[in-house]
Motif scaffolding. Structure first.
Motif, mmCIF file in Angstrom:
data_model
loop_
_atom_site.group_PDB
_atom_site.id
_atom_site.type_symbol
_atom_site.label_atom_id
_atom_site.label_comp_id
_atom_site.label_asym_id
_atom_site.label_seq_id
_atom_site.Cartn_x
_atom_site.Cartn_y
_atom_site.Cartn_z
ATOM 1 N N ASP A 7 -27.053 14.245 44.918
ATOM 2 C CA ASP A 7 -28.442 14.533 44.545
ATOM 3 C C ASP A 7 -29.420 13.768 45.421
ATOM 4 O OD1 ASP A 7 -27.638 16.283 42.567
ATOM 5 O OD2 ASP A 7 -27.893 14.834 40.928
ATOM 6 N N ILE A 8 -29.092 12.521 45.722
ATOM 7 C CA ILE A 8 -29.944 11.704 46.595
ATOM 8 C C ILE A 8 -29.948 12.294 48.009
ATOM 9 C CG2 ILE A 8 -30.169 9.447 47.718
ATOM 10 C CD1 ILE A 8 -29.130 8.237 45.031
ATOM 11 N N CYS A 9 -28.780 12.675 48.491
ATOM 12 C CA CYS A 9 -28.689 13.275 49.833
ATOM 13 C C CYS A 9 -29.489 14.574 49.899
ATOM 14 C CB CYS A 9 -27.232 13.538 50.206
ATOM 15 S SG CYS A 9 -26.273 12.045 50.547
ATOM 16 N N ILE A 10 -29.359 15.402 48.867
ATOM 17 C CA ILE A 10 -30.096 16.669 48.832
ATOM 18 C C ILE A 10 -31.591 16.396 48.806
ATOM 19 C CG2 ILE A 10 -30.601 18.725 47.437
ATOM 20 C CD1 ILE A 10 -27.888 19.022 48.665
ATOM 21 N N ALA A 11 -32.027 15.434 48.010
ATOM 22 C CA ALA A 11 -33.457 15.096 47.922
ATOM 23 C C ALA A 11 -33.978 14.600 49.269
ATOM 24 C CB ALA A 11 -33.696 14.055 46.835
ATOM 25 N N ARG A 12 -33.211 13.752 49.932
ATOM 26 C CA ARG A 12 -33.623 13.255 51.261
ATOM 27 C C ARG A 12 -33.709 14.398 52.265
ATOM 28 N NH1 ARG A 12 -29.942 8.623 53.209
ATOM 29 N NH2 ARG A 12 -31.226 8.891 55.060
ATOM 30 N N PHE A 13 -32.705 15.262 52.235
ATOM 31 C CA PHE A 13 -32.681 16.384 53.152
ATOM 32 C C PHE A 13 -33.848 17.336 52.872
ATOM 33 C CE2 PHE A 13 -31.176 20.607 54.530
ATOM 34 C CZ PHE A 13 -30.960 20.332 55.867
ATOM 35 N N SER A 14 -34.088 17.629 51.613
ATOM 36 C CA SER A 14 -35.193 18.527 51.235
ATOM 37 C C SER A 14 -36.539 17.970 51.688
ATOM 38 C CB SER A 14 -35.207 18.757 49.726
ATOM 39 O OG SER A 14 -34.052 19.441 49.328
ATOM 40 N N ALA A 15 -36.747 16.677 51.507
ATOM 41 C CA ALA A 15 -37.997 16.044 51.947
ATOM 42 C C ALA A 15 -38.129 16.127 53.463
ATOM 43 C CB ALA A 15 -38.046 14.590 51.476
ATOM 44 N N TRP A 16 -37.019 15.921 54.162
ATOM 45 C CA TRP A 16 -37.046 16.009 55.619
ATOM 46 C C TRP A 16 -37.378 17.439 56.058
ATOM 47 C CZ3 TRP A 16 -34.224 18.838 59.153
ATOM 48 C CH2 TRP A 16 -34.398 18.474 60.490
ATOM 49 N N LEU A 83 -22.440 22.840 47.440
ATOM 50 C CA LEU A 83 -23.628 22.165 47.979
ATOM 51 C C LEU A 83 -24.421 23.045 48.950
ATOM 52 C CD1 LEU A 83 -22.159 18.624 48.750
ATOM 53 C CD2 LEU A 83 -23.771 19.226 46.927
ATOM 54 N N THR A 84 -23.783 24.053 49.493
ATOM 55 C CA THR A 84 -24.417 24.845 50.550
ATOM 56 C C THR A 84 -25.735 25.476 50.105
ATOM 57 O OG1 THR A 84 -22.298 25.245 51.628
ATOM 58 C CG2 THR A 84 -24.111 26.718 52.204
ATOM 59 N N LEU A 85 -25.747 26.130 48.960
ATOM 60 C CA LEU A 85 -26.992 26.761 48.499
ATOM 61 C C LEU A 85 -28.103 25.736 48.298
ATOM 62 C CD1 LEU A 85 -25.856 29.558 46.033
ATOM 63 C CD2 LEU A 85 -26.788 29.798 48.341
ATOM 64 N N ARG A 86 -27.737 24.562 47.855
ATOM 65 C CA ARG A 86 -28.740 23.507 47.656
ATOM 66 C C ARG A 86 -29.307 23.033 48.990
ATOM 67 N NH1 ARG A 86 -26.625 19.033 43.827
ATOM 68 N NH2 ARG A 86 -28.851 18.521 43.814
ATOM 69 N N ILE A 87 -28.485 23.051 50.020
ATOM 70 C CA ILE A 87 -28.925 22.662 51.366
ATOM 71 C C ILE A 87 -29.825 23.735 51.976
ATOM 72 C CG2 ILE A 87 -28.055 22.406 53.750
ATOM 73 C CD1 ILE A 87 -27.716 19.933 51.962
ATOM 74 N N LEU A 88 -29.507 24.981 51.709
ATOM 75 C CA LEU A 88 -30.259 26.083 52.311
ATOM 76 C C LEU A 88 -31.595 26.332 51.612
ATOM 77 C CD1 LEU A 88 -27.347 28.618 52.926
ATOM 78 C CD2 LEU A 88 -28.324 26.945 54.526
ATOM 79 N N GLU A 89 -31.692 25.989 50.353
ATOM 80 C CA GLU A 89 -32.868 26.300 49.544
ATOM 81 C C GLU A 89 -34.188 25.812 50.148
ATOM 82 O OE1 GLU A 89 -35.934 26.305 46.851
ATOM 83 O OE2 GLU A 89 -34.926 24.396 47.209
ATOM 84 N N PRO A 90 -34.278 24.598 50.701
ATOM 85 C CA PRO A 90 -35.565 24.149 51.254
ATOM 86 C C PRO A 90 -36.068 24.993 52.436
ATOM 87 C CG PRO A 90 -34.049 22.297 51.037
ATOM 88 C CD PRO A 90 -33.277 23.543 50.730
ATOM 89 N N PHE A 91 -35.183 25.769 53.028
ATOM 90 C CA PHE A 91 -35.563 26.625 54.157
ATOM 91 C C PHE A 91 -36.043 28.003 53.713
ATOM 92 C CE2 PHE A 91 -32.681 23.692 56.394
ATOM 93 C CZ PHE A 91 -33.454 23.386 57.497
ATOM 94 N N GLN A 92 -36.003 28.263 52.420
ATOM 95 C CA GLN A 92 -36.352 29.585 51.902
ATOM 96 C C GLN A 92 -37.687 30.060 52.476
ATOM 97 O OE1 GLN A 92 -34.000 30.940 50.127
ATOM 98 N NE2 GLN A 92 -35.029 32.868 49.836
ATOM 99 N N THR A 143 -22.582 27.054 59.773
ATOM 100 C CA THR A 143 -22.240 25.741 60.312
ATOM 101 C C THR A 143 -22.475 24.647 59.276
ATOM 102 O OG1 THR A 143 -22.795 26.512 62.532
ATOM 103 C CG2 THR A 143 -22.629 24.133 62.227
ATOM 104 N N ALA A 144 -23.585 24.734 58.539
ATOM 105 C CA ALA A 144 -23.859 23.756 57.480
ATOM 106 C C ALA A 144 -22.764 23.821 56.423
ATOM 107 C CB ALA A 144 -25.231 24.017 56.858
ATOM 108 N N ASN A 145 -22.350 25.018 56.035
ATOM 109 C CA ASN A 145 -21.283 25.159 55.047
ATOM 110 C C ASN A 145 -19.975 24.570 55.577
ATOM 111 O OD1 ASN A 145 -20.221 26.373 52.467
ATOM 112 N ND2 ASN A 145 -18.892 27.332 53.991
ATOM 113 N N ASP A 146 -19.650 24.882 56.825
ATOM 114 C CA ASP A 146 -18.428 24.329 57.420
ATOM 115 C C ASP A 146 -18.463 22.803 57.382
ATOM 116 O OD1 ASP A 146 -17.528 26.879 57.948
ATOM 117 O OD2 ASP A 146 -17.954 26.795 60.110
#
Length: 158
Positions: A7-16, A83-92, A143-146
């Protein structure tokens, strides 16, 4: 523990991602002006927008690689990490919004006013750009999913 870490990693990534989205239009304009400075005229918008998006996706993958995800308990179903969908979501909507901003900017950008197909690109040119953006997005997502699946496998092996 792993859920909290992720969750912390996702939050950091989303903010970035959010901060990078704000910078992307400036990057587009810089790339467009660089193309003009070397007298590139053919497919100027296409190249500038693709350069902008591909650079952001490369930087995003680098950041994902550096974040300390704990994927030991993350489900992988049909080859896709949970985790992939959570990573992709900020790019929507990112690619479409950037393209819309670029096309709007080009209409009033004096430096390309004499290049009609760049100032007011036709449907075929716009569709070609959308296809290339979709391909870049697909490559990034895979690539992110891999990377996330490999992280899980590395955790399992440890």
């Amino acid at each position: 523990m792993s859920i909290h870490t992720n969750d912390i990693c996702i939050a950091r990534f989303s903010a970035w991602v959010s901060s990078q989205r704000k910078l992307s239009f400036t990057r587009y304009r810089t790339s467009l002006q660089r193309g003009l400075s070397v007298r590139r005229r053919a497919q100027l918008t296409r190249q500038a927008i693709l350069d902008t998006v591909e650079k952001l996706f490369r930087e995003a993958l680098k950041m994902l690689y550096e974040l300390p995800f704990d994927a030991r308990s993350v489900r992988v179903e049909r080859g896709w990490s949970a985790l992939t969908l959570r990573i992709l979501e900020p790019f929507q909507g990112f690619c479409e919004a950037l393209l819309d901003d670029a096309l709007r900017f080009n209409q009033s950008f004096l430096a390309i006013s004499s290049i009609a197909y760049e100032r007011l690109p036709g449907v075929d040119y716009q569709m070609a750009m959308r296809r290339e953006l979709a391909t870049a997005w697909k490559d990034f997502a895979l690539t992110a999913n891999d990377l996330l699946v490999e992280t899980r496998q590395d955790c399992a092996a440890a």
